[in-house]
Design an enzyme around this catalytic site. Structure first.
Site, PDB file in Angstrom:
ATOM      1  N   TYR A   1      -1.905  -1.687  11.099  1.00  0.00           N
ATOM      2  CA  TYR A   1      -2.199  -2.216   9.757  1.00  0.00           C
ATOM      3  C   TYR A   1      -1.116  -1.777   8.769  1.00  0.00           C
ATOM      4  O   TYR A   1      -0.544  -2.586   8.044  1.00  0.00           O
ATOM      5  CB  TYR A   1      -3.585  -1.736   9.269  1.00  0.00           C
ATOM      6  CG  TYR A   1      -3.692  -1.767   7.764  1.00  0.00           C
ATOM      7  CD1 TYR A   1      -3.834  -2.978   7.096  1.00  0.00           C
ATOM      8  CD2 TYR A   1      -3.587  -0.591   7.012  1.00  0.00           C
ATOM      9  CE1 TYR A   1      -3.879  -3.021   5.705  1.00  0.00           C
ATOM     10  CE2 TYR A   1      -3.628  -0.622   5.625  1.00  0.00           C
ATOM     11  CZ  TYR A   1      -3.773  -1.833   4.981  1.00  0.00           C
ATOM     12  OH  TYR A   1      -3.797  -1.870   3.609  1.00  0.00           O
TER      13      TYR A   1
ATOM     14  N   SER B   1       0.838  -1.200   0.000  1.00  0.00           N
ATOM     15  CA  SER B   1       0.000   0.000   0.000  1.00  0.00           C
ATOM     16  C   SER B   1       0.872   1.250   0.000  1.00  0.00           C
ATOM     17  O   SER B   1       1.972   1.251   0.566  1.00  0.00           O
ATOM     18  CB  SER B   1      -0.869  -0.026   1.256  1.00  0.00           C
ATOM     19  OG  SER B   1      -1.435   1.237   1.490  1.00  0.00           O
TER      20      SER B   1
ATOM     21  N   LYS C   1       2.109  -3.913   6.479  1.00  0.00           N
ATOM     22  CA  LYS C   1       2.478  -3.848   5.050  1.00  0.00           C
ATOM     23  C   LYS C   1       3.986  -3.614   4.923  1.00  0.00           C
ATOM     24  O   LYS C   1       4.657  -4.231   4.110  1.00  0.00           O
ATOM     25  CB  LYS C   1       1.698  -2.738   4.336  1.00  0.00           C
ATOM     26  CG  LYS C   1       0.204  -3.029   4.204  1.00  0.00           C
ATOM     27  CD  LYS C   1      -0.030  -4.210   3.276  1.00  0.00           C
ATOM     28  CE  LYS C   1      -1.440  -4.738   3.310  1.00  0.00           C
ATOM     29  NZ  LYS C   1      -1.619  -6.043   2.672  1.00  0.00           N
TER      30      LYS C   1
HETATM   31  C1  UD1 Z   1      -7.125   4.272   3.685  1.00  0.00           C
HETATM   32  C2  UD1 Z   1      -6.216   3.858   4.795  1.00  0.00           C
HETATM   33  C3  UD1 Z   1      -4.919   3.352   4.214  1.00  0.00           C
HETATM   34  C4  UD1 Z   1      -5.198   2.216   3.259  1.00  0.00           C
HETATM   35  C5  UD1 Z   1      -6.133   2.725   2.175  1.00  0.00           C
HETATM   36  C6  UD1 Z   1      -6.530   1.643   1.196  1.00  0.00           C
HETATM   37  C7  UD1 Z   1      -6.858   5.269   6.682  1.00  0.00           C
HETATM   38  C8  UD1 Z   1      -6.428   6.380   7.588  1.00  0.00           C
HETATM   39  N1  UD1 Z   1      -5.991   4.970   5.702  1.00  0.00           N
HETATM   40  O1  UD1 Z   1      -6.534   5.345   2.985  1.00  0.00           O
HETATM   41  O2  UD1 Z   1      -4.055   2.917   5.239  1.00  0.00           O
HETATM   42  O3  UD1 Z   1      -4.000   1.752   2.704  1.00  0.00           O
HETATM   43  O4  UD1 Z   1      -7.323   3.220   2.779  1.00  0.00           O
HETATM   44  O5  UD1 Z   1      -7.286   0.658   1.803  1.00  0.00           O
HETATM   45  O6  UD1 Z   1      -7.893   4.674   6.853  1.00  0.00           O
HETATM   46  N2  UD1 Z   1     -12.733  10.958   3.688  1.00  0.00           N
HETATM   47  C9  UD1 Z   1     -13.673  11.888   4.065  1.00  0.00           C
HETATM   48  N3  UD1 Z   1     -14.845  11.449   4.573  1.00  0.00           N
HETATM   49  C10 UD1 Z   1     -15.140  10.130   4.741  1.00  0.00           C
HETATM   50  C11 UD1 Z   1     -14.164   9.176   4.353  1.00  0.00           C
HETATM   51  C12 UD1 Z   1     -12.968   9.627   3.840  1.00  0.00           C
HETATM   52  O7  UD1 Z   1     -13.448  13.100   3.939  1.00  0.00           O
HETATM   53  O8  UD1 Z   1     -16.225   9.810   5.231  1.00  0.00           O
HETATM   54  C13 UD1 Z   1     -11.459  11.426   3.086  1.00  0.00           C
HETATM   55  C14 UD1 Z   1     -10.239  11.034   3.894  1.00  0.00           C
HETATM   56  O9  UD1 Z   1      -9.940  12.028   4.837  1.00  0.00           O
HETATM   57  C15 UD1 Z   1      -9.187  10.935   2.783  1.00  0.00           C
HETATM   58  C16 UD1 Z   1      -9.972  10.501   1.542  1.00  0.00           C
HETATM   59  O10 UD1 Z   1     -11.339  10.796   1.834  1.00  0.00           O
HETATM   60  O11 UD1 Z   1      -8.673  12.189   2.538  1.00  0.00           O
HETATM   61  C17 UD1 Z   1      -9.838   9.030   1.242  1.00  0.00           C
HETATM   62  O12 UD1 Z   1     -10.110   8.310   2.435  1.00  0.00           O
HETATM   63  P1  UD1 Z   1     -10.179   6.725   2.486  1.00  0.00           P
HETATM   64  O13 UD1 Z   1     -11.048   6.231   1.404  1.00  0.00           O
HETATM   65  O14 UD1 Z   1     -10.523   6.355   3.900  1.00  0.00           O
HETATM   66  O15 UD1 Z   1      -8.711   6.244   2.134  1.00  0.00           O
HETATM   67  P2  UD1 Z   1      -7.293   6.698   2.746  1.00  0.00           P
HETATM   68  O16 UD1 Z   1      -7.447   7.384   4.033  1.00  0.00           O
HETATM   69  O17 UD1 Z   1      -6.537   7.402   1.683  1.00  0.00           O
END
Ligand code: UD1
Length: 340
Positions: free
Chosen positions: A153, A128, A157
């Protein structure tokens, strides 16, 4: 010629899409999965998509004897392994670190021991972009420093990559580690996608569930990041594109000499902010997504997107599907799930 590929965790989100792609390209996947994070119905769904039922065995990889039995009964038939099986929820890993380390590390070590015992050399590992943490330079290349993990987690990785690298020096292995950026979307048939048990863990399922009215609004985590519109930037990749990258990676691994270890970024190379994702979704589907900007989520990185030079040049891999395709397929999948 043997063309059986062992796919661990092959009924999961990325695993199932990769199994479909392997079958499309004439490989014979052998799926093992403990059904902890996956649904057995995925097997019927894969059969509907491809017209063939892949071989499946319910196996607990933490039990080495069960895994040995798989290698034993397929002796000299397995050309390579694609290793997806892992527990993968960031929040849960903070609460249950021992479960995360025990599961993800033991299954990887048992797998490598079996590969050595049965002379299977090629392995593609699911890593990842989380290993880069908050990168100093964007786009982030494979040479960027590995940062301390924010979660157990993420650390599994990194440690699994270390194990694979050390094992590749001592044993005749050919290792490819793929550092995924943010996989989203679903197969064009809407028969497989990301199943949710309970609340979603990623942005796009939150967007689609809000669009159906299942959620009142989307919480956007932070509007004051140092990005063009203040919301976090990520590199989203269609899960079917990501699946295809595994075939390139498997073929690349088999062509390497033994004692090799290679890592590749697998992303689109484009960064989109959370707000851009919401606006693109609304434009593509015509459905409104009410949202509110709330506090930052602890552990989030500000911006990360891939330098794709190496994966393009060495694996010959390029994404084919646009952001619209990704969001449209995620929406079709959400609606298909709602009908079930
Ligand atoms: C997440 C994991 C990461 C993992 C990746 C793929 C976390 C902190 N990180 O990445 O370790 O490798 O998934 O499985 O969980 N967001 C919102 N509102 C929401 C949900 C998300 O604003 O309700 C934003 C988050 O702040 C982020 C973006 O959307 O900026 C993407 O979030 P998300 O889909 O959870 O993925 P990552 O955090 O990038």
């Amino acid at each position: 010629m043997a063309n059986k590929v062992l796919v661990t965790g092959g009924l999961g989100y990325i695993g199932s899409h990769t199994v479909v792609e392997l079958m499309n390209q004439g490989y014979e996947p052998l799926i093992i999965d403990n059904l902890l994070n996956s649904d057995i119905s995925v097997l019927d769904r894969i059969e509907k998509i491809t017209g063939n039922r892949p071989e499946f065995q319910q196996v607990e990889m933490r039990d080495k004897e069960q895994l040995q039995e798989v290698f034993w009964s397929n002796n000299n038939q397995i050309v390579g392994v694609i290793h997806f099986a892992a527990v993968l929820l960031v929040g849960e890993s903070v609460e249950q670190p021992l479960h995360y380390y025990f599961n993800n590390l033991t299954s990887t070590i048992n797998l490598l021991e079996c590969m050595n015992e049965f002379d299977v050399k090629s392995i593609v590992f699911s890593s990842s972009c989380t290993v880069y943490g908050n990168p100093d330079q964007l786009p982030v290349s494979e040479n960027a420093p590995i940062k301390p993990s924010i979660s157990p987690y993420g650390n599994t990785k990194k440690v699994c990559e270390d194990i694979l690298k050390d094992a590749s020096i001592a044993h005749p292995l050919k290792v490819v580690s793929l550092r995924y950026f943010n996989p989203i979307g679903a197969h064009k048939s809407s028969l497989i996608g990301e199943f949710q048990s309970g609340p979603p863990h990623h942005l796009v399922p939150f967007i689609t569930e809000t669009a159906t009215g299942k959620r009142e609004k989307l919480n956007i985590f932070g509007g004051d990041w140092n990005t063009p519109d203040g919301t976090c930037v990520r590199d989203y990749i269609h899960v079917s594109d990501l699946a295809e990258a595994h075939i390139n990676a498997m073929e690349y691994a088999t062509k390497q000499s033994v004692n090799s270890f290679n890592v590749f970024n697998v992303g689109s190379g484009d960064g989109y902010s959370v707000l851009e994702m919401v606006k693109s979704f609304e434009k593509t589907t015509g459905v409104k997504v009410p949202y509110e900007i709330v506090d930052r989520r602890p552990g989030d990185v500000e911006a990360v997107y891939a330098d794709t030079t190496k994966v393009t040049n060495e694996l010959g891999f390029k994404t084919k599907r646009s952001l619209d395709d990704m969001l449209k397929s995620a929406w079709d999948w959400e609606q298909a799930l709602a009908k079930e």
